[in-house]
Write a protein that holds these residues in place. Structure first.
Motif, short mmCIF file in Angstrom:
data_model
loop_
_atom_site.label_atom_id
_atom_site.label_comp_id
_atom_site.label_asym_id
_atom_site.label_seq_id
_atom_site.Cartn_x
_atom_site.Cartn_y
_atom_site.Cartn_z
N ARG A 297 69.69 -23.38 21.21
CA ARG A 297 69.80 -24.65 21.93
C ARG A 297 71.25 -25.12 21.96
O ARG A 297 72.04 -24.78 21.10
CB ARG A 297 68.94 -25.73 21.27
N HIS A 298 71.57 -25.93 22.94
CA HIS A 298 72.91 -26.51 23.02
C HIS A 298 73.05 -27.64 22.02
O HIS A 298 72.08 -28.35 21.73
CB HIS A 298 73.18 -27.05 24.43
N PHE A 299 74.26 -27.80 21.48
CA PHE A 299 74.53 -28.98 20.67
C PHE A 299 74.31 -30.22 21.54
O PHE A 299 74.66 -30.25 22.71
CB PHE A 299 75.96 -28.97 20.15
N GLY A 300 73.70 -31.23 20.94
CA GLY A 300 73.36 -32.44 21.67
C GLY A 300 71.91 -32.46 22.12
O GLY A 300 71.45 -33.46 22.67
N SER A 301 71.17 -31.37 21.86
CA SER A 301 69.77 -31.28 22.29
C SER A 301 68.89 -32.23 21.49
O SER A 301 69.14 -32.53 20.32
CB SER A 301 69.25 -29.85 22.13
N LYS A 302 67.85 -32.68 22.14
CA LYS A 302 66.81 -33.49 21.51
C LYS A 302 65.64 -32.57 21.18
O LYS A 302 65.13 -31.88 22.06
CB LYS A 302 66.37 -34.59 22.47
N VAL A 303 65.26 -32.50 19.91
CA VAL A 303 64.18 -31.61 19.49
C VAL A 303 63.07 -32.42 18.85
O VAL A 303 63.32 -33.42 18.17
CB VAL A 303 64.68 -30.52 18.51
N VAL B 177 74.90 -31.74 12.66
CA VAL B 177 74.67 -33.11 12.23
C VAL B 177 73.37 -33.59 12.87
O VAL B 177 73.29 -33.72 14.09
CB VAL B 177 75.84 -34.04 12.63
N VAL B 178 72.37 -33.80 12.04
CA VAL B 178 71.06 -34.21 12.53
C VAL B 178 71.06 -35.74 12.64
O VAL B 178 71.14 -36.45 11.64
CB VAL B 178 69.94 -33.74 11.60
N LEU C 260 70.50 -32.95 17.73
CA LEU C 260 71.33 -31.98 17.02
C LEU C 260 72.76 -32.09 17.54
O LEU C 260 73.06 -31.64 18.65
CB LEU C 260 70.78 -30.57 17.22
N LEU C 261 73.62 -32.70 16.75
CA LEU C 261 74.99 -32.98 17.20
C LEU C 261 75.99 -32.00 16.61
O LEU C 261 75.82 -31.52 15.48
CB LEU C 261 75.39 -34.40 16.81
N ALA C 262 77.03 -31.72 17.37
CA ALA C 262 78.12 -30.88 16.87
C ALA C 262 78.94 -31.68 15.88
O ALA C 262 79.20 -32.87 16.08
CB ALA C 262 78.99 -30.42 18.03
#
Length: 335
Positions: free
Chosen positions: A58-64, A24-25, A85-87
């Protein structure tokens, strides 16, 4: 996988992103989208260009940050915007899924899950799969050993919902079937096996007798209807074999919280002195006393100017059991 089925496995939010995952972006509070990650994939939006290859590992929750020339601090991309980038969760899925029908939102879903008394291992029958918003939350409530059997009379909607459930790893919790529950009722194979039944139908009173037959002793029925006339007729039918009939309408009021400037109390007091009531003595200040007109920064909470209004009515009823001394349960009459 949206709902972890094995306690030994890490929740999706605690692992790294791999190819084929649904992400989920999160662009901003009112803009999110579901994206399936592929090594060659590219996402373009108002904040820039984002390559899926940069998300892998990358881990879910990362800011890209968006792609561009490297030059920002801390590895940021120069001149680029960013997303998170959310789970996927049932709550987020409700906000990003494709609307094939009108859906239930989080406020209504929460009450449904609570009042149907769903716990892991429950068996639930649902009529009116629609877009699958509620079904996803129901599956999480009964996981890992429960089951949701959902029915829709529309072939294409049922197929689309089935694809979504497979993509989110919910196939072992949800069974989708095509059936006109209003006209045919629930399949006899589930008679007396359901802990709860949920109806989202234009004429729920036609399916209530069948729902009563499917429910176990003390099972709970819920019917969602947008119009009060539907509620009234459904309640009339429920009275024959249900008790504890209750109807709710949820009107959610959201508050926005932000930082703002407030005048100090002394400044407000001073401004009111000039308009004091007749007959009241003014406060005499010494020559060296100055007015404090400073402003302080504070957190302010106020209701949002726009809010979602009426969505529908939720009617709950518990299957009643008559002749309990002999153990004979009442059978709901068919209409």
């Amino acid at each position: 996988m949206m709902v972890p089925l094995d306690p030994c496995n890490k929740p999706t939010s605690q692992r790294r992103i791999t190819e084929g995952d649904t992400v989920v972006v999160y662009e901003r509070h009112d803009s999110m989208r579901a994206v399936t990650v592929s090594a060659a994939g590219v996402l373009q939006n108002r904040f820039g260009v984002f390559r899926h290859a940069d998300w892998l590992g990358r881990h879910f929750g990362s800011k890209v940050f968006s792609s561009g020339g490297v030059g920002g601090k801390g590895g940021r991309k120069a001149g680029g915007g960013f997303v998170h980038l959310l789970a996927p969760t049932p709550e987020l899925w409700t906000l990003v899924l494709s609307h094939r029908t009108q859906i239930l939102y989080i406020a209504d879903i929460s009450l449904v899950v609570a009042y149907l008394e769903l716990v892991p291992g429950c068996v639930l029958l649902e009529s009116g799969t629609g877009s699958g918003s509620l079904t996803t939350s129901l599956a999480r409530a009964v996981a890992p050993h429960g089951r949701v059997y959902t029915f829709d009379f529309h072939d294409q909607r049922a197929d689309s919902a089935r694809e979504d459930f497979e993509k989110n790893g919910l196939s072992s919790l949800i069974t989708v079937a095509v059936r006109d529950i209003q006209g045919e009722g629930f399949p006899d194979e589930y008679s007396g096996a359901a802990d709860a039944v949920f109806l989202d139908l234009p004429q729920p009173w036609l399916a209530i007798p069948s729902a009563g037959t499917m429910l176990r002793q003390d099972g709970v029925l819920c019917s969602f209807s947008p119009c009060i006339e539907q509620v009234q007729r459904a309640c009339e039918t429920m009275r024959s074999c249900f008790t504890d009939i209750r109807t709710f309408e949820i009107l959610l009021r959201t508050y926005e919280v932000h930082e703002g400037a407030l005048k100090s109390a002394t400044a407000n007091e001073a401004s009111s002195e000039g308009s004091s009531l007749p007959g009241k003595k003014r406060k005499i200040r010494s020559a060296g006393e100055a007015l404090d007109s400073s402003q302080t920064s504070s957190v302010i909470a106020r209701p949002c100017s726009t809010a979602r209004g009426h969505t529908g009515y939720l009617t709950f009823a518990r299957k009643s059991v008559h002749g309990s001394q002999t153990g004979a349960a009442e059978v709901c009459p068919t209409s």
